[in-house]
Design a protein around this motif. Structure first.
Motif, short mmCIF file in Angstrom:
data_model
loop_
_atom_site.label_atom_id
_atom_site.label_comp_id
_atom_site.label_asym_id
_atom_site.label_seq_id
_atom_site.Cartn_x
_atom_site.Cartn_y
_atom_site.Cartn_z
N ILE A 1 0.84 -1.20 0.00
CA ILE A 1 0.00 0.00 0.00
C ILE A 1 0.88 1.25 0.00
O ILE A 1 0.64 2.20 -0.75
N GLU A 2 1.94 1.21 0.83
CA GLU A 2 2.84 2.37 0.89
C GLU A 2 3.49 2.63 -0.47
O GLU A 2 3.54 3.76 -0.95
N VAL A 3 3.97 1.56 -1.11
CA VAL A 3 4.61 1.70 -2.42
C VAL A 3 3.63 2.28 -3.44
O VAL A 3 3.97 3.17 -4.22
N ASP A 4 2.40 1.80 -3.39
CA ASP A 4 1.37 2.28 -4.31
C ASP A 4 1.16 3.79 -4.12
O ASP A 4 1.03 4.53 -5.10
N LEU A 5 1.16 4.24 -2.87
CA LEU A 5 0.88 5.66 -2.60
C LEU A 5 2.10 6.55 -2.76
O LEU A 5 1.97 7.77 -2.90
N LYS A 6 3.29 5.94 -2.75
CA LYS A 6 4.52 6.73 -2.93
C LYS A 6 4.58 7.42 -4.28
O LYS A 6 5.34 8.37 -4.47
N GLN A 7 3.78 6.95 -5.23
CA GLN A 7 3.70 7.64 -6.52
C GLN A 7 3.14 9.05 -6.34
O GLN A 7 3.38 9.92 -7.15
N HIS A 8 2.34 9.22 -5.28
CA HIS A 8 1.65 10.50 -5.08
C HIS A 8 2.11 11.25 -3.84
O HIS A 8 1.87 12.44 -3.71
N LEU A 9 2.71 10.53 -2.90
CA LEU A 9 3.04 11.12 -1.60
C LEU A 9 4.49 10.87 -1.22
O LEU A 9 5.07 9.86 -1.59
N SER B 1 -7.26 7.37 -0.52
CA SER B 1 -8.11 6.18 -0.66
C SER B 1 -8.58 6.00 -2.10
O SER B 1 -8.67 4.88 -2.61
N GLN B 2 -8.85 7.14 -2.75
CA GLN B 2 -9.27 7.10 -4.16
C GLN B 2 -8.13 6.67 -5.08
O GLN B 2 -8.34 6.00 -6.08
N LEU B 3 -6.91 7.12 -4.71
CA LEU B 3 -5.75 6.84 -5.55
C LEU B 3 -5.26 5.40 -5.42
O LEU B 3 -4.56 4.88 -6.28
N LEU B 4 -5.64 4.75 -4.32
CA LEU B 4 -5.14 3.40 -4.04
C LEU B 4 -5.70 2.38 -5.03
O LEU B 4 -6.87 2.44 -5.39
#
Ligand SMILES: [Zn+2]
Length: 266
Positions: A153-161, A189-192
């Motif tokens: 989940i962290e890796v997925d969100l690192k694209q944005h955060l 949550s939407q970006l995930l």
């Protein structure tokens, strides 16, 4: 006050304002009472591994000797990169350790320490992890049954955060206070990816943290026992794992895990 022994990262309690306890040898020094007082820190030119106790000329991974750094579960690659954890497949440096540290519930969270960031921690480390990072506020985003999934989940969100704290900005109080964590959580949550959304948590409480530091320093310069073996200055406050002195020098206690040191106040 005078204490000496091997340093370990500060223990904390989180009431209105964080209480800090410096672990040094067998002593625990209540740091909040030292604020405003002159302190002297000394280093005895010795480092002992925080895991096995042996003397080491250099500290690896904040307090370990080289052999422990290579084989201990506490320093495995998945500690820095949770997505690389393979304990869920039965692969780990020490499965017994991983059963109580990797195969347990983990949280993915959003926090504001300098800017907005995403991070992963064991459920047992909330709010300790946030305090150690000097976060002003934090919110839980997702809860997973193991470390690996939280890492995905962290890796997925690192694209944005961001996933790092700018420690200098954190210590200077250059914080994006206006960030609305509930809004950011809804956005994240939407970006995930849809396959990871099942782990999102509804709980929307924002934890706010206040540190015993009335005035942030305008400039900061780190103080390291690797460069200086003695320092004296007036303690201005504490934030994250840093002792902050009035002259802008900052001492990262966690980075000095295992250093044989002395602390005294006049
Ligand atoms: Zn060791």
């Amino acid at each position: 006050m005078k204490a000496e022994g091997n340093l370990l990262k500060m223990a904390t309690q989180h009431p209105e304002r964080v209480d800090y306890y410096l672990n040094i040898g067998n002593d625990q020094v209540y740091v909040n009472d030292l604020i405003g007082h002159p302190l002297t820190l000394t280093w005895e030119h010795q480092i002992n591994c925080i895991r096995c106790g042996r003397k080491t000329s250099k500290s690896f991974f904040q307090g370990y000797c080289y052999p422990c750094f290579l084989k201990a579960p506490e320093t495995a690659p998945c500690i820095v990169h949770p997505e690389q954890c393979q304990a869920q497949e039965g692969i780990a440096r020490d499965m017994e350790w991983s059963r109580t540290h990797c195969l347990i519930d983990h949280y993915v969270y959003l926090a504001v320490s300098s800017g907005l960031k995403v991070g992963v921690t064991r459920h047992t480390q909330i709010p300790t992890r946030w305090i150690d990072q000097g976060a002003h506020k934090a919110i839980k985003l997702a809860r997973t049954p193991n470390r690996h999934l939280a890492g995905l989940i962290e890796v997925d969100l690192k694209q944005h955060l961001a996933d790092k704290t700018n420690w200098q900005q954190m210590l200077k109080g250059q914080v994006k206070r206006e960030v609305d964590l509930k809004e950011e959580k809804a956005r994240a949550s939407q970006l995930l990816s849809s396959d990871l959304r099942q782990y999102l948590v509804d709980e929307d409480a924002v934890t706010t943290i206040t540190y015993p530091l009335d005035q942030h320093p305008a400039k900061v310069k780190s103080l390291s026992f690797d460069k200086e073996d003695e320092y004296s200055g007036r303690l201005a406050g504490v934030k994250g794992q840093y002792l902050i002195f009035e002259d802008g020098r900052v001492f990262n206690v966690r980075k000095h895990n295992g250093y044989l040191a002395g602390i005294s106040s006049a």
